[in-house]
Design a protein around this motif. Structure first.
Motif, mmCIF file in Angstrom:
data_model
loop_
_atom_site.group_PDB
_atom_site.id
_atom_site.type_symbol
_atom_site.label_atom_id
_atom_site.label_comp_id
_atom_site.label_asym_id
_atom_site.label_seq_id
_atom_site.Cartn_x
_atom_site.Cartn_y
_atom_site.Cartn_z
ATOM 1 N N ILE A 251 0.851 -1.192 0.000
ATOM 2 C CA ILE A 251 0.000 0.000 0.000
ATOM 3 C C ILE A 251 0.892 1.250 0.000
ATOM 4 N N VAL A 252 1.917 1.244 0.850
ATOM 5 C CA VAL A 252 2.796 2.408 1.005
ATOM 6 C C VAL A 252 3.462 2.789 -0.319
ATOM 7 N N VAL A 253 4.060 1.829 -0.980
ATOM 8 C CA VAL A 253 4.847 2.146 -2.177
ATOM 9 C C VAL A 253 3.982 2.716 -3.306
ATOM 10 N N PRO A 254 2.854 2.064 -3.674
ATOM 11 C CA PRO A 254 2.072 2.670 -4.768
ATOM 12 C C PRO A 254 1.484 4.033 -4.415
ATOM 13 N N MET A 255 1.141 4.248 -3.156
ATOM 14 C CA MET A 255 0.615 5.568 -2.777
ATOM 15 C C MET A 255 1.717 6.617 -2.819
ATOM 16 N N THR A 256 2.921 6.239 -2.441
ATOM 17 C CA THR A 256 4.030 7.188 -2.388
ATOM 18 C C THR A 256 4.581 7.506 -3.772
ATOM 19 N N LEU A 257 4.677 6.511 -4.636
ATOM 20 C CA LEU A 257 5.292 6.735 -5.943
ATOM 21 C C LEU A 257 4.358 7.374 -6.963
ATOM 22 N N HIS A 258 3.056 7.282 -6.750
ATOM 23 C CA HIS A 258 2.099 7.868 -7.697
ATOM 24 C C HIS A 258 2.024 9.374 -7.456
ATOM 25 N N ARG A 259 2.455 10.144 -8.438
ATOM 26 C CA ARG A 259 2.551 11.605 -8.276
ATOM 27 C C ARG A 259 1.224 12.236 -7.874
ATOM 28 N N GLY A 260 0.113 11.857 -8.508
ATOM 29 C CA GLY A 260 -1.185 12.451 -8.179
ATOM 30 C C GLY A 260 -1.594 12.183 -6.740
ATOM 31 N N THR A 261 -1.381 10.974 -6.285
ATOM 32 C CA THR A 261 -1.701 10.633 -4.890
ATOM 33 C C THR A 261 -0.790 11.396 -3.946
ATOM 34 N N ARG A 262 0.500 11.435 -4.282
ATOM 35 C CA ARG A 262 1.465 12.136 -3.434
ATOM 36 C C ARG A 262 1.109 13.614 -3.327
ATOM 37 N N GLN A 263 0.708 14.226 -4.431
ATOM 38 C CA GLN A 263 0.333 15.636 -4.398
ATOM 39 C C GLN A 263 -0.924 15.856 -3.564
ATOM 40 N N LYS B 47 -8.977 6.885 6.237
ATOM 41 C CA LYS B 47 -10.369 6.729 5.800
ATOM 42 C C LYS B 47 -10.989 8.084 5.445
ATOM 43 N N THR B 48 -10.771 9.074 6.274
ATOM 44 C CA THR B 48 -11.297 10.418 6.019
ATOM 45 C C THR B 48 -10.687 10.995 4.746
ATOM 46 N N TRP B 49 -9.381 10.817 4.590
ATOM 47 C CA TRP B 49 -8.709 11.350 3.407
ATOM 48 C C TRP B 49 -9.265 10.701 2.134
ATOM 49 N N VAL B 50 -9.475 9.379 2.152
ATOM 50 C CA VAL B 50 -10.014 8.695 0.967
ATOM 51 C C VAL B 50 -11.431 9.182 0.673
ATOM 52 N N GLU B 51 -12.236 9.416 1.719
ATOM 53 C CA GLU B 51 -13.588 9.937 1.501
ATOM 54 C C GLU B 51 -13.547 11.317 0.855
ATOM 55 N N ARG B 52 -12.590 12.143 1.238
ATOM 56 C CA ARG B 52 -12.457 13.485 0.677
ATOM 57 C C ARG B 52 -11.779 13.486 -0.693
ATOM 58 N N ASN B 53 -11.013 12.427 -0.980
ATOM 59 C CA ASN B 53 -10.256 12.326 -2.228
ATOM 60 C C ASN B 53 -10.539 10.983 -2.904
ATOM 61 N N PRO B 54 -11.780 10.747 -3.312
ATOM 62 C CA PRO B 54 -12.117 9.426 -3.871
ATOM 63 C C PRO B 54 -11.340 9.084 -5.140
#
Length: 175
Positions: free
Chosen positions: A61-73, A85-92
């Motif tokens: 989970i950590v690596v794909p979230m960290t390396l994906h520029r859009g997610t990182r931004q 959970k809150t962040w995913v709800e705000r950023n679906p």
């Protein structure tokens, strides 16, 4: 180059998987040493938060979230004051395509884990990762790497507060 067989259906070229065949940017971002450092940073904050190692499964989970520029931004803007959970709800949008990205990075994450364990960047206790060596406080002249390490640390803290099963469910993936 795309080839067109007699059937008229185009076949895309095979995906390059060897290090010599990778583009320089991919080579840098999927470097096992970088992935080991990202996991070490996440494991360090996970241990600091709950006095327990980062479950190995969460590496995927950590690596794909960290390396994906859009997610990182998306994670850089005010995410430190919330929870996964809150962040995913705000950023679906962050979950759109995540299962495919995560699956595609499995071989690279495994390489990073092996590198980290072999070179004493990480240690394994049961099914949990622990940081072994201290990472440099600052990566010189490369703000994107600094962001990636900062996001890894944030994820280590977030994941310490959420069960592994919940993390996988929220991100739409299965272990």
């Amino acid at each position: 180059m795309t080839t067109v067989p007699p059937t008229g259906v185009a076949n895309p070229p095979p995906i390059a998987t060897g290090w010599a065949e990778r583009a320089p940017v991919a080579e840098a971002m999927y470097n096992p040493a970088l992935i080991a450092c990202l996991l070490s940073a996440a494991a360090e904050t996970h241990v600091r938060t709950v006095s327990a190692g980062l479950p190995v499964a969460l590496s995927f989970i950590v690596v794909p979230m960290t390396l994906h520029r859009g997610t990182r931004q998306a994670l850089t803007s005010g995410a430190s004051r919330t929870h996964l959970k809150t962040w995913v709800e705000r950023n679906p949008f962050a979950c759109v395509g995540f299962p495919v990205r995560a699956q595609g990075l499995v071989p690279m994450v495994r390489q990073g884990l092996r590198f980290g364990l072999r070179h004493d960047v990480l240690s394994l206790s049961g099914d949990a990762l622990h940081p072994r060596s201290k990472l440099p406080a600052r990566i010189p002249d490369h703000p994107e790497l600094e962001d990636a390490l900062r996001i890894s640390r944030l994820l280590g803290r977030w994941l310490a507060k959420t069960s592994t099963a919940t993390v996988f469910a929220v991100m739409g993936v299965t272990p």
